[in-house]
Design a protein around this motif. Structure first.
Motif, PDB file in Angstrom:
ATOM      1  N   GLY A   1       0.779  -1.229   0.000  1.00  0.00           N
ATOM      2  CA  GLY A   1       0.000   0.000   0.000  1.00  0.00           C
ATOM      3  C   GLY A   1       0.807   1.274   0.000  1.00  0.00           C
ATOM      4  N   ARG A   2       2.104   1.176   0.278  1.00  0.00           N
ATOM      5  CA  ARG A   2       3.000   2.340   0.267  1.00  0.00           C
ATOM      6  C   ARG A   2       2.456   3.478   1.137  1.00  0.00           C
ATOM      7  N   LEU A   3       1.943   3.136   2.282  1.00  0.00           N
ATOM      8  CA  LEU A   3       1.300   4.110   3.163  1.00  0.00           C
ATOM      9  C   LEU A   3       2.278   5.192   3.606  1.00  0.00           C
ATOM     10  N   GLN A   4       1.826   6.440   3.538  1.00  0.00           N
ATOM     11  CA  GLN A   4       2.653   7.583   3.895  1.00  0.00           C
ATOM     12  C   GLN A   4       1.999   8.394   5.002  1.00  0.00           C
TER      13      GLN A   4
ATOM     14  N   LYS B   1      -1.032   4.053  12.369  1.00  0.00           N
ATOM     15  CA  LYS B   1      -0.850   5.232  13.216  1.00  0.00           C
ATOM     16  C   LYS B   1       0.635   5.539  13.412  1.00  0.00           C
ATOM     17  N   LEU B   2       1.455   4.505  13.557  1.00  0.00           N
ATOM     18  CA  LEU B   2       2.895   4.724  13.704  1.00  0.00           C
ATOM     19  C   LEU B   2       3.489   5.366  12.453  1.00  0.00           C
ATOM     20  N   GLN B   3       2.848   5.154  11.314  1.00  0.00           N
ATOM     21  CA  GLN B   3       3.310   5.758  10.059  1.00  0.00           C
ATOM     22  C   GLN B   3       2.798   7.192   9.908  1.00  0.00           C
ATOM     23  N   GLY B   4       1.933   7.623  10.811  1.00  0.00           N
ATOM     24  CA  GLY B   4       1.407   8.978  10.740  1.00  0.00           C
ATOM     25  C   GLY B   4       0.139   9.112   9.923  1.00  0.00           C
TER      26      GLY B   4
ATOM     27  N   VAL C   1     -10.682   7.391   0.795  1.00  0.00           N
ATOM     28  CA  VAL C   1      -9.415   7.135   1.477  1.00  0.00           C
ATOM     29  C   VAL C   1      -8.288   6.922   0.469  1.00  0.00           C
ATOM     30  N   ASP C   2      -7.075   7.177   0.911  1.00  0.00           N
ATOM     31  CA  ASP C   2      -5.904   6.924   0.066  1.00  0.00           C
ATOM     32  C   ASP C   2      -5.652   5.436  -0.107  1.00  0.00           C
ATOM     33  N   LEU C   3      -5.932   4.678   0.961  1.00  0.00           N
ATOM     34  CA  LEU C   3      -5.649   3.243   0.972  1.00  0.00           C
ATOM     35  C   LEU C   3      -6.751   2.516   1.720  1.00  0.00           C
ATOM     36  N   ALA C   4      -7.240   1.422   1.146  1.00  0.00           N
ATOM     37  CA  ALA C   4      -8.187   0.536   1.825  1.00  0.00           C
ATOM     38  C   ALA C   4      -7.542  -0.832   1.987  1.00  0.00           C
TER      39      ALA C   4
ATOM     40  N   VAL D   1     -12.685   4.560  -2.068  1.00  0.00           N
ATOM     41  CA  VAL D   1     -11.273   4.876  -2.273  1.00  0.00           C
ATOM     42  C   VAL D   1     -11.163   6.014  -3.281  1.00  0.00           C
ATOM     43  N   LYS D   2     -10.270   6.931  -3.028  1.00  0.00           N
ATOM     44  CA  LYS D   2     -10.122   8.093  -3.904  1.00  0.00           C
ATOM     45  C   LYS D   2      -9.583   7.681  -5.271  1.00  0.00           C
ATOM     46  N   LEU D   3      -9.737   8.556  -6.239  1.00  0.00           N
ATOM     47  CA  LEU D   3      -9.172   8.306  -7.557  1.00  0.00           C
ATOM     48  C   LEU D   3      -7.670   8.088  -7.448  1.00  0.00           C
ATOM     49  N   TYR D   4      -7.182   7.088  -8.154  1.00  0.00           N
ATOM     50  CA  TYR D   4      -5.766   6.710  -8.153  1.00  0.00           C
ATOM     51  C   TYR D   4      -5.293   6.208  -6.784  1.00  0.00           C
ATOM     52  N   GLY D   5      -6.238   5.759  -5.954  1.00  0.00           N
ATOM     53  CA  GLY D   5      -5.880   5.238  -4.645  1.00  0.00           C
ATOM     54  C   GLY D   5      -5.460   3.780  -4.695  1.00  0.00           C
ATOM     55  N   ASP D   6      -5.201   3.239  -3.515  1.00  0.00           N
ATOM     56  CA  ASP D   6      -4.720   1.864  -3.386  1.00  0.00           C
ATOM     57  C   ASP D   6      -5.721   0.998  -2.620  1.00  0.00           C
ATOM     58  N   VAL D   7      -5.822  -0.255  -3.045  1.00  0.00           N
ATOM     59  CA  VAL D   7      -6.588  -1.263  -2.321  1.00  0.00           C
ATOM     60  C   VAL D   7      -5.699  -2.488  -2.163  1.00  0.00           C
ATOM     61  N   VAL D   8      -5.595  -2.981  -0.937  1.00  0.00           N
ATOM     62  CA  VAL D   8      -4.827  -4.192  -0.665  1.00  0.00           C
ATOM     63  C   VAL D   8      -5.765  -5.202  -0.017  1.00  0.00           C
ATOM     64  N   THR D   9      -5.758  -6.418  -0.519  1.00  0.00           N
ATOM     65  CA  THR D   9      -6.571  -7.474   0.084  1.00  0.00           C
ATOM     66  C   THR D   9      -5.715  -8.680   0.412  1.00  0.00           C
ATOM     67  N   ILE D  10      -6.047  -9.351   1.511  1.00  0.00           N
ATOM     68  CA  ILE D  10      -5.326 -10.572   1.879  1.00  0.00           C
ATOM     69  C   ILE D  10      -6.107 -11.820   1.481  1.00  0.00           C
TER      70      ILE D  10
END
Length: 333
Positions: free
Chosen positions: A141-144, A167-170, A215-218, A234-243
Protein backbone atom coordinates in the motif's frame (compact mmCIF):
# COMPACT_ATOMS: atom_id res chain seq x y z
CA UNK A 1 6.48 -35.36 22.20
CA UNK A 2 2.78 -34.48 22.21
CA UNK A 3 1.27 -32.81 19.18
CA UNK A 4 -2.18 -32.02 17.79
CA UNK A 5 -2.12 -34.00 14.56
CA UNK A 6 -4.44 -33.44 11.61
CA UNK A 7 -5.42 -36.92 10.51
CA UNK A 8 -7.56 -35.93 7.50
CA UNK A 9 -9.38 -32.86 6.14
CA UNK A 10 -12.58 -32.09 8.00
CA UNK A 11 -14.01 -30.52 11.12
CA UNK A 12 -12.16 -29.68 14.33
CA UNK A 13 -12.48 -33.29 15.43
CA UNK A 14 -9.76 -34.32 12.92
CA UNK A 15 -7.20 -32.64 15.20
CA UNK A 16 -6.10 -35.41 17.55
CA UNK A 17 -3.51 -34.99 20.31
CA UNK A 18 -1.09 -37.91 20.16
CA UNK A 19 2.54 -38.86 20.55
CA UNK A 20 4.74 -37.69 17.66
CA UNK A 21 8.43 -38.28 16.94
CA UNK A 22 10.78 -35.68 18.34
CA UNK A 23 12.04 -33.47 15.44
CA UNK A 24 15.75 -33.61 14.72
CA UNK A 25 18.05 -31.04 13.11
CA UNK A 26 18.39 -31.56 9.35
CA UNK A 27 21.15 -29.02 8.71
CA UNK A 28 23.65 -27.00 10.68
CA UNK A 29 21.78 -23.67 10.73
CA UNK A 30 18.69 -25.07 12.40
CA UNK A 31 17.39 -24.69 15.93
CA UNK A 32 15.19 -27.03 17.90
CA UNK A 33 12.72 -24.92 19.85
CA UNK A 34 10.58 -26.01 22.76
CA UNK A 35 7.22 -24.47 21.94
CA UNK A 36 5.65 -22.49 24.77
CA UNK A 37 2.68 -21.22 22.78
CA UNK A 38 1.25 -21.40 19.25
CA UNK A 39 -0.95 -18.83 17.56
CA UNK A 40 -4.07 -19.92 15.69
CA UNK A 41 -4.86 -18.22 12.39
CA UNK A 42 -7.62 -18.49 9.76
CA UNK A 43 -5.17 -20.28 7.45
CA UNK A 44 -5.06 -23.10 10.01
CA UNK A 45 -8.83 -23.62 9.90
CA UNK A 46 -8.87 -23.42 6.10
CA UNK A 47 -6.13 -26.05 5.77
CA UNK A 48 -7.92 -28.24 8.28
CA UNK A 49 -11.16 -27.98 6.32
CA UNK A 50 -9.88 -28.46 2.77
CA UNK A 51 -6.51 -30.15 3.23
CA UNK A 52 -2.98 -28.79 3.38
CA UNK A 53 -0.89 -27.48 0.50
CA UNK A 54 0.82 -30.90 0.43
CA UNK A 55 -2.00 -33.50 0.63
CA UNK A 56 0.37 -36.36 -0.10
CA UNK A 57 2.24 -35.65 3.15
CA UNK A 58 -0.34 -36.63 5.73
CA UNK A 59 -0.89 -36.67 8.66
CA UNK A 60 0.21 -33.11 9.39
CA UNK A 61 0.84 -30.74 12.28
CA UNK A 62 -0.71 -27.33 11.67
CA UNK A 63 0.22 -23.97 13.15
CA UNK A 64 2.37 -21.31 11.47
CA UNK A 65 2.90 -19.11 14.52
CA UNK A 66 5.12 -20.13 17.38
CA UNK A 67 7.08 -18.81 20.34
CA UNK A 68 9.39 -20.77 22.55
CA UNK A 69 12.84 -21.43 23.95
CA UNK A 70 15.83 -22.59 21.92
CA UNK A 71 16.89 -26.00 23.19
CA UNK A 72 19.43 -27.27 20.63
CA UNK A 73 21.46 -25.44 17.97
CA UNK A 74 23.22 -26.62 14.83
CA UNK A 75 26.98 -26.31 14.46
CA UNK A 76 26.78 -23.26 12.16
CA UNK A 77 24.16 -21.32 14.15
CA UNK A 78 25.47 -17.82 14.82
CA UNK A 79 22.80 -15.77 16.58
CA UNK A 80 21.11 -18.04 19.09
CA UNK A 81 22.06 -20.17 22.04
CA UNK A 82 20.13 -22.66 24.17
CA UNK A 83 17.80 -20.75 26.48
CA UNK A 84 17.08 -17.89 24.08
CA UNK A 85 13.44 -16.93 23.54
CA UNK A 86 12.32 -16.68 19.91
CA UNK A 87 9.17 -16.13 17.88
CA UNK A 88 8.46 -16.86 14.23
CA UNK A 89 6.04 -17.83 11.48
CA UNK A 90 7.33 -21.14 10.14
CA UNK A 91 5.91 -24.55 9.27
CA UNK A 92 2.33 -25.71 9.54
CA UNK A 93 1.45 -25.73 5.84
CA UNK A 94 1.73 -29.46 5.31
CA UNK A 95 5.32 -30.05 4.22
CA UNK A 96 7.04 -29.24 7.52
CA UNK A 97 5.56 -29.80 10.96
CA UNK A 98 3.94 -26.75 12.52
CA UNK A 99 3.66 -25.38 16.01
CA UNK A 100 0.75 -27.40 17.43
CA UNK A 101 3.28 -29.54 19.25
CA UNK A 102 5.87 -29.43 22.00
CA UNK A 103 8.92 -29.01 19.72
CA UNK A 104 9.75 -27.70 16.26
CA UNK A 105 12.91 -27.40 14.15
CA UNK A 106 13.40 -24.06 12.35
CA UNK A 107 16.16 -22.28 10.45
CA UNK A 108 17.80 -19.58 12.57
CA UNK A 109 17.58 -17.15 9.64
CA UNK A 110 13.78 -17.21 9.78
CA UNK A 111 13.20 -16.49 13.47
CA UNK A 112 13.51 -13.37 15.60
CA UNK A 113 14.28 -12.77 19.27
CA UNK A 114 11.07 -12.78 21.28
CA UNK A 115 10.01 -9.34 22.58
CA UNK A 116 11.23 -9.30 26.17
CA UNK A 117 8.31 -7.31 27.54
CA UNK A 118 5.52 -9.75 26.65
CA UNK A 119 4.64 -13.34 27.45
CA UNK A 120 5.25 -16.30 25.16
CA UNK A 121 1.48 -16.46 24.64
CA UNK A 122 1.37 -12.88 23.36
CA UNK A 123 4.48 -13.45 21.24
CA UNK A 124 2.95 -16.53 19.62
CA UNK A 125 -0.10 -14.48 18.66
CA UNK A 126 1.98 -11.99 16.74
CA UNK A 127 4.14 -13.18 13.80
CA UNK A 128 1.68 -13.87 10.97
CA UNK A 129 -0.47 -10.82 11.67
CA UNK A 130 2.53 -8.53 12.12
CA UNK A 131 4.11 -9.57 8.84
CA UNK A 132 0.78 -9.47 6.99
CA UNK A 133 -0.15 -5.99 8.18
CA UNK A 134 3.39 -4.64 7.69
CA UNK A 135 3.68 -5.93 4.12
CA UNK A 136 0.13 -4.89 3.22
CA UNK A 137 0.39 -1.32 4.50
CA UNK A 138 4.04 -0.46 4.00
CA UNK A 139 5.11 -2.59 1.02
CA UNK A 140 1.93 -3.10 -1.06
CA UNK A 141 0.00 0.00 0.00
CA UNK A 142 3.00 2.34 0.27
CA UNK A 143 1.30 4.11 3.16
CA UNK A 144 2.65 7.58 3.90
CA UNK A 145 2.30 10.04 6.75
CA UNK A 146 -0.79 12.20 6.43
CA UNK A 147 -2.74 9.72 4.33
CA UNK A 148 -6.13 8.31 5.28
CA UNK A 149 -6.61 4.56 5.43
CA UNK A 150 -9.65 2.29 5.79
CA UNK A 151 -8.96 -0.98 7.63
CA UNK A 152 -11.68 -3.61 7.59
CA UNK A 153 -12.32 -5.69 10.74
CA UNK A 154 -10.10 -3.56 12.94
CA UNK A 155 -10.74 -5.66 16.05
CA UNK A 156 -9.47 -8.84 14.39
CA UNK A 157 -6.03 -10.40 14.45
CA UNK A 158 -4.60 -8.58 11.43
CA UNK A 159 -6.82 -5.54 11.82
CA UNK A 160 -5.83 -4.59 15.37
CA UNK A 161 -2.15 -4.67 14.41
CA UNK A 162 -2.77 -2.81 11.15
CA UNK A 163 -4.42 0.08 13.02
CA UNK A 164 -1.34 0.53 15.16
CA UNK A 165 1.13 0.25 12.30
CA UNK A 166 -0.85 2.80 10.29
CA UNK A 167 -0.85 5.23 13.22
CA UNK A 168 2.89 4.72 13.70
CA UNK A 169 3.31 5.76 10.06
CA UNK A 170 1.41 8.98 10.74
CA UNK A 171 -1.81 8.03 8.92
CA UNK A 172 -5.41 8.71 9.94
CA UNK A 173 -7.36 5.48 10.42
CA UNK A 174 -10.99 4.57 9.82
CA UNK A 175 -12.02 1.01 10.61
CA UNK A 176 -15.06 -1.23 10.46
CA UNK A 177 -16.22 -3.18 13.52
CA UNK A 178 -19.22 -5.29 14.44
CA UNK A 179 -20.11 -4.00 17.91
CA UNK A 180 -19.83 -1.05 20.27
CA UNK A 181 -17.44 -3.06 22.43
CA UNK A 182 -15.14 -3.58 19.47
CA UNK A 183 -15.45 0.10 18.58
CA UNK A 184 -14.17 1.01 22.04
CA UNK A 185 -11.34 -1.47 21.65
CA UNK A 186 -10.08 -0.10 18.33
CA UNK A 187 -10.29 3.48 19.55
CA UNK A 188 -7.95 2.51 22.36
CA UNK A 189 -5.54 1.30 19.68
CA UNK A 190 -5.63 4.68 17.97
CA UNK A 191 -8.43 4.42 15.39
CA UNK A 192 -9.70 7.90 14.49
CA UNK A 193 -13.11 6.83 13.19
CA UNK A 194 -15.18 3.66 13.53
CA UNK A 195 -17.98 2.32 11.34
CA UNK A 196 -20.46 -0.21 12.72
CA UNK A 197 -20.79 -2.10 9.46
CA UNK A 198 -23.92 -4.03 10.49
CA UNK A 199 -25.96 -0.84 10.76
CA UNK A 200 -24.09 1.76 8.71
CA UNK A 201 -23.62 2.01 4.94
CA UNK A 202 -19.87 1.83 4.39
CA UNK A 203 -19.32 4.12 1.41
CA UNK A 204 -21.31 7.18 2.58
CA UNK A 205 -19.68 6.88 6.02
CA UNK A 206 -16.17 6.84 4.54
CA UNK A 207 -16.90 9.64 2.10
CA UNK A 208 -18.32 11.74 4.92
CA UNK A 209 -15.17 11.13 6.99
CA UNK A 210 -12.95 12.15 4.06
CA UNK A 211 -15.04 15.16 3.00
CA UNK A 212 -16.07 13.34 -0.16
CA UNK A 213 -12.58 12.41 -1.34
CA UNK A 214 -12.33 8.76 -0.32
CA UNK A 215 -9.42 7.13 1.48
CA UNK A 216 -5.90 6.92 0.07
CA UNK A 217 -5.65 3.24 0.97
CA UNK A 218 -8.19 0.54 1.83
CA UNK A 219 -7.05 -2.69 3.48
CA UNK A 220 -9.45 -5.63 3.09
CA UNK A 221 -9.00 -8.37 5.69
CA UNK A 222 -12.49 -9.85 5.22
CA UNK A 223 -12.86 -10.95 1.59
CA UNK A 224 -16.05 -11.95 -0.18
CA UNK A 225 -18.13 -8.99 -1.31
CA UNK A 226 -16.24 -6.60 0.99
CA UNK A 227 -13.53 -5.96 -1.59
CA UNK A 228 -15.95 -4.86 -4.31
CA UNK A 229 -18.05 -2.81 -1.88
CA UNK A 230 -14.93 -0.92 -0.85
CA UNK A 231 -13.95 0.39 -4.30
CA UNK A 232 -16.24 3.47 -4.25
CA UNK A 233 -14.81 4.48 -0.84
CA UNK A 234 -11.27 4.88 -2.27
CA UNK A 235 -10.12 8.09 -3.90
CA UNK A 236 -9.17 8.31 -7.56
CA UNK A 237 -5.77 6.71 -8.15
CA UNK A 238 -5.88 5.24 -4.64
CA UNK A 239 -4.72 1.86 -3.39
CA UNK A 240 -6.59 -1.26 -2.32
CA UNK A 241 -4.83 -4.19 -0.66
CA UNK A 242 -6.57 -7.47 0.08
CA UNK A 243 -5.33 -10.57 1.88
CA UNK A 244 -8.07 -12.74 0.36
CA UNK A 245 -8.47 -14.06 -3.17
CA UNK A 246 -10.98 -11.83 -4.99
CA UNK A 247 -14.31 -13.58 -5.55
CA UNK A 248 -15.16 -14.68 -9.08
CA UNK A 249 -18.24 -12.46 -8.88
CA UNK A 250 -16.20 -9.31 -8.21
CA UNK A 251 -17.15 -6.45 -10.53
CA UNK A 252 -14.13 -4.34 -11.36
CA UNK A 253 -15.80 -1.43 -13.17
CA UNK A 254 -15.56 1.06 -10.28
CA UNK A 255 -11.97 0.05 -9.53
CA UNK A 256 -11.08 0.56 -13.19
CA UNK A 257 -12.90 3.87 -13.56
CA UNK A 258 -11.21 5.15 -10.37
CA UNK A 259 -7.84 3.94 -11.68
CA UNK A 260 -7.23 2.08 -8.44
CA UNK A 261 -4.07 0.11 -7.83
CA UNK A 262 -5.08 -3.35 -6.57
CA UNK A 263 -2.53 -5.36 -4.60
CA UNK A 264 -2.68 -8.89 -3.23
CA UNK A 265 -0.91 -9.74 0.02
CA UNK A 266 -0.05 -13.32 0.96
CA UNK A 267 2.68 -13.44 3.57
CA UNK A 268 2.99 -17.23 3.20
CA UNK A 269 4.45 -16.97 -0.32
CA UNK A 270 8.13 -16.98 0.79
CA UNK A 271 7.59 -20.13 2.85
CA UNK A 272 5.55 -21.87 0.13
CA UNK A 273 8.06 -20.98 -2.59
CA UNK A 274 11.19 -21.59 -0.53
CA UNK A 275 12.41 -18.01 -0.94
CA UNK A 276 15.34 -17.61 1.45
CA UNK A 277 15.90 -13.85 1.17
CA UNK A 278 12.21 -13.07 1.54
CA UNK A 279 11.88 -15.26 4.63
CA UNK A 280 14.88 -13.48 6.11
CA UNK A 281 13.22 -10.14 5.32
CA UNK A 282 10.12 -11.26 7.20
CA UNK A 283 12.25 -12.17 10.20
CA UNK A 284 13.64 -8.63 10.06
CA UNK A 285 10.08 -7.31 10.19
CA UNK A 286 9.58 -9.32 13.38
CA UNK A 287 12.77 -7.85 14.83
CA UNK A 288 11.55 -4.32 14.11
CA UNK A 289 8.15 -5.11 15.58
CA UNK A 290 9.78 -6.57 18.70
CA UNK A 291 11.48 -3.24 19.27
CA UNK A 292 8.16 -1.42 18.86
CA UNK A 293 6.51 -3.82 21.30
CA UNK A 294 9.26 -3.41 23.89
CA UNK A 295 9.05 0.38 23.50
CA UNK A 296 5.33 0.22 24.25
CA UNK A 297 4.39 1.45 20.77
CA UNK A 298 2.73 -1.77 19.58
CA UNK A 299 0.36 -4.04 21.49
CA UNK A 300 -0.75 -7.60 20.77
CA UNK A 301 -4.27 -8.51 21.87
CA UNK A 302 -4.87 -12.11 22.93
CA UNK A 303 -8.57 -12.81 22.98
CA UNK A 304 -8.52 -16.29 24.51
CA UNK A 305 -6.12 -19.15 25.22
CA UNK A 306 -6.64 -22.91 25.12
CA UNK A 307 -4.49 -25.86 26.18
CA UNK A 308 -3.21 -28.14 23.42
CA UNK A 309 -5.84 -30.76 24.30
CA UNK A 310 -8.60 -28.26 23.39
CA UNK A 311 -7.27 -27.27 19.98
CA UNK A 312 -10.58 -28.29 18.39
CA UNK A 313 -12.48 -25.86 20.61
CA UNK A 314 -10.00 -23.13 19.66
CA UNK A 315 -10.70 -23.75 15.97
CA UNK A 316 -14.44 -23.63 16.56
CA UNK A 317 -14.17 -20.30 18.34
CA UNK A 318 -12.03 -18.78 15.58
CA UNK A 319 -14.55 -19.86 12.98
CA UNK A 320 -17.32 -17.89 14.74
CA UNK A 321 -15.49 -14.63 13.96
CA UNK A 322 -16.56 -13.29 17.35
CA UNK A 323 -13.17 -12.75 18.98
CA UNK A 324 -11.09 -9.65 19.58
CA UNK A 325 -7.43 -10.12 18.75
CA UNK A 326 -5.90 -13.58 18.55
CA UNK A 327 -6.56 -17.09 19.87
CA UNK A 328 -3.50 -18.94 21.21
CA UNK A 329 -2.65 -22.45 22.33
CA UNK A 330 -0.75 -22.32 25.63
CA UNK A 331 1.39 -25.43 25.73
CA UNK A 332 2.28 -24.77 29.37
CA UNK A 333 -1.36 -25.38 30.39
Amino acid sequence: MKAAVMTAPGGPEVLQVQQWPMPILQHDRQLRVRIKAAGINPIDTKLRQRGTFYPDQMPAILGCDGAGIVETVGSAVERYRPGDGVYFCQGGLGSAAGNYGEYIVVDERFVAPKPSSISFVAAAAAPLVLITAWEALYDRGRLQAGQRVLIHAGAGGVGHVAIQLAKLQGAAVCTTVGSLDKADFVRQLGADHTILYKQTDLVPAVLDWTQGDGVDLAFDTVGGTTLMQTFPAVKLYGDVVTILEPAATTHWQVARSHNLRISLEMMLTPMLQGLIAEQQAQAKILEQCARLIDQGDLKIQVGQTFPLAEVGAAHRLLETGATKGKIVLNLDD
